[in-house]
Design an enzyme around this catalytic site. Structure first.
Site, PDB file in Angstrom:
ATOM      1  N   PRO A   1      10.697  -6.036  17.062  1.00  0.00           N
ATOM      2  CA  PRO A   1       9.279  -6.002  16.709  1.00  0.00           C
ATOM      3  C   PRO A   1       8.941  -5.299  15.399  1.00  0.00           C
ATOM      4  O   PRO A   1       8.688  -4.120  15.369  1.00  0.00           O
ATOM      5  CB  PRO A   1       8.634  -5.305  17.898  1.00  0.00           C
ATOM      6  CG  PRO A   1       9.710  -4.563  18.584  1.00  0.00           C
ATOM      7  CD  PRO A   1      11.021  -5.050  18.075  1.00  0.00           C
ATOM      8  N   GLU A   2       8.919  -6.054  14.309  1.00  0.00           N
ATOM      9  CA  GLU A   2       8.293  -5.605  13.057  1.00  0.00           C
ATOM     10  C   GLU A   2       7.133  -6.570  12.831  1.00  0.00           C
ATOM     11  O   GLU A   2       6.892  -7.439  13.683  1.00  0.00           O
ATOM     12  CB  GLU A   2       9.313  -5.609  11.920  1.00  0.00           C
ATOM     13  CG  GLU A   2      10.442  -4.619  12.193  1.00  0.00           C
ATOM     14  CD  GLU A   2      11.462  -4.469  11.063  1.00  0.00           C
ATOM     15  OE1 GLU A   2      11.170  -4.826   9.916  1.00  0.00           O
ATOM     16  OE2 GLU A   2      12.567  -3.978  11.352  1.00  0.00           O
TER      17      GLU A   2
ATOM     18  N   LYS B   1       1.988  -3.716  12.617  1.00  0.00           N
ATOM     19  CA  LYS B   1       2.765  -3.631  13.853  1.00  0.00           C
ATOM     20  C   LYS B   1       1.879  -3.491  15.084  1.00  0.00           C
ATOM     21  O   LYS B   1       2.356  -3.089  16.150  1.00  0.00           O
ATOM     22  CB  LYS B   1       3.730  -2.443  13.779  1.00  0.00           C
ATOM     23  CG  LYS B   1       4.960  -2.700  12.917  1.00  0.00           C
ATOM     24  CD  LYS B   1       5.945  -1.559  13.029  1.00  0.00           C
ATOM     25  CE  LYS B   1       6.951  -1.604  11.910  1.00  0.00           C
ATOM     26  NZ  LYS B   1       7.681  -0.353  11.764  1.00  0.00           N
TER      27      LYS B   1
ATOM     28  N   ASN C   1      12.761  -1.376   9.828  1.00  0.00           N
ATOM     29  CA  ASN C   1      14.089  -1.074   9.278  1.00  0.00           C
ATOM     30  C   ASN C   1      14.797  -2.280   8.657  1.00  0.00           C
ATOM     31  O   ASN C   1      15.432  -2.165   7.618  1.00  0.00           O
ATOM     32  CB  ASN C   1      14.966  -0.451  10.362  1.00  0.00           C
ATOM     33  CG  ASN C   1      15.992   0.483   9.765  1.00  0.00           C
ATOM     34  OD1 ASN C   1      15.863   0.918   8.613  1.00  0.00           O
ATOM     35  ND2 ASN C   1      17.019   0.784  10.514  1.00  0.00           N
TER      36      ASN C   1
END
Length: 403
Positions: free
Chosen positions: A2-3, A55, A177
């Site tokens: 989940p980004e 997000k 990330n």
DNA sequence: TACTTATGGTGCCCCACCCTAAGTAG
């Protein structure tokens, strides 16, 4: 994963279901989800809609079958943590880690739309609004995103390395990330260069974005595609902030626009394979990695830059160091053991018991492996339970077969 | 079996913690 792009795909998934499905009854929370609030909502019929910003994902429940004046609504804002997602399944197959459930009505097979989150880092707020400390979405509010970054370069977060600033949701809402690694790699910026230094070179006005919107304008539809592509890729090169818009949008366009974000485990598999093939830097062979000041792994190529942590090491170095330490401790223990008096009856009993235990353990492990090898084809229930990376690896190795 | 890692974020002070599951080393 989940980004920003995954959150957006989740909202699209919910809206596809919401367009044709009616829900009803109570919204049910799992017993173990003690840190999240109950959703006080109980209507015979209601609709579900979703929207996102970075997000965050907002689910809106709307009373009744169709829009009407004065209808009751409630907004629930979700943050997915490390493992959150939305699934739509038959009620009887409701996932183990489903923590908030919306039940359908009038479906042949009773269905449930649920927020699934096995690590329980995800959070939701009832009646909440977009996070106050989160900036504009680089995908859908690009102009204000760019402005928010470039007008605040004096702020403390920009004194940090660019790879760490990119995870600050106040300025880069939706970047996580893997996106930070891909963005920096694409524009050739060293991860541990100072953010302020890197970003102060950028102009408030993005030539790339201007060209993009100009050519996407219907009035310019007569411009040849080839000409457009040439202009986009050679004349005006996207800068780092442009890439914060471009790279997440590429993820959305994978697999025909996130078709894989559905209930079919095989489709999920295909989507992941395509995503893996799309990655150029994150977790790729030949790329370097370091642990940043926030203990997050940054993947990059070439020189890390001047602000790299003094004690920085790659994940593999850290692992090797630990292994060497263990080995050293072991040799010390062996040395001590060499002084053990095996003639001593008590010591002999201990050693023999340990040896027997070790044999039993090995035997158990071997028989476990044996049974794994013989059960090549799993029943559909078991295959359904194996999804994502684990299933991908097992399919690739031939350990299991596609049914 | 024990340990490490993972796509995030908070609260308190920069690192520990919230969690589960998969992979690996011994």
């Amino acid at each position: 994963m989940p980004e920003g792009p995954e959150i957006y795909l989740a909202s699209r998934f919910i809206n596809v279901i919401g367009r044709t499905t009616h829900f009803g009854g109570r919204v049910v929370k799992s017993a173990v989800s003690t840190k999240n609030p109950d959703v006080e909502w109980n209507h015979e019929v209601y609709r579900v809609r979703a929207q996102t910003r970075g997000k965050e994902l907002m689910v809106t429940l709307l009373e009744g079958k169709e829009e009407k004046k004065g209808e009751e609504t409630v907004d629930i804002v979700f943050r997915f943590g490390m493992s959150g997602s939305f699934k739509y399944t038959p009620v009887q197959d409701c996932p183990k880690h489903a923590h908030l459930m919306f039940f359908t009505i009038n479906e042949k097979v009773p269905m449930v739309l649920c927020f699934v989150d096995y690590r329980r880092f995800g959070r939701w707020e009832v009646g909440g609004s977009w996070g106050q400390d989160r900036g504009p979405d680089p995908m859908w509010e690009y102009t204000s995103f760019r402005e928010n970054v470039l007008k605040n370069l004096d702020a403390a977060p920009f004194k940090k390395p660019i790879c760490e600033a990119l995870l600050n949701q106040k300025y880069f809402n939706g970047i996580g990330n893997y996106l930070r690694a891909e963005i920096l790699y694409r524009c050739g910026v060293r991860p541990f260069d100072e953010a302020r230094e890197v970003l102060s070179e950028l102009k408030p006005f993005s030539k790339w974005f201007d060209l993009q919107t100009k050519y996407d304008d219907k009035q310019n539809h007569d411009v040849e595609q080839e000409d457009r592509d040439l202009k986009k890729s050679y004349i005006v090169k996207p800068d780092l902030l442009d890439l914060c818009h471009i790279v997440p949008k590429e993820v959305i366009s994978l697999n025909g626009g996130g078709k894989g974000y559905n209930v079919d485990p095989d489709a999920d598999e295909d989507e992941y394979a395509e995503f893996r093939a799309w990655l150029q830097c994150y977790s790729q062979d030949g790329m370097k990695n370091l642990v940043d000041h926030n203990k997050r792994t940054i993947w990059f190529s070439g020189d890390p830059g001047p602000l790299k942590p003094k004690t920085s090491e790659s994940r593999s170095q850290a692992k090797r160091k630990k292994w060497q330490k263990t080995k050293k401790n072991k040799s010390e223990t062996d040395e001590q053991n060499s002084d053990v008096d095996v003639e001593d009856p008590e010591t002999r009993i201990k050693l023999e018991t340990n040896a027997k235990k070790s044999v039993r353990r090995r035997s158990r492990t071997e028989s476990k492996h044996q049974s794994k090898k013989t059960s090549k084809v799993l029943d559909p229930k078991e295959v359904g339970a194996i999804t994502g990376r684990r299933r991908s690896a097992r399919l690739a190795s031939g350990d299991i077969k596609r049914l």
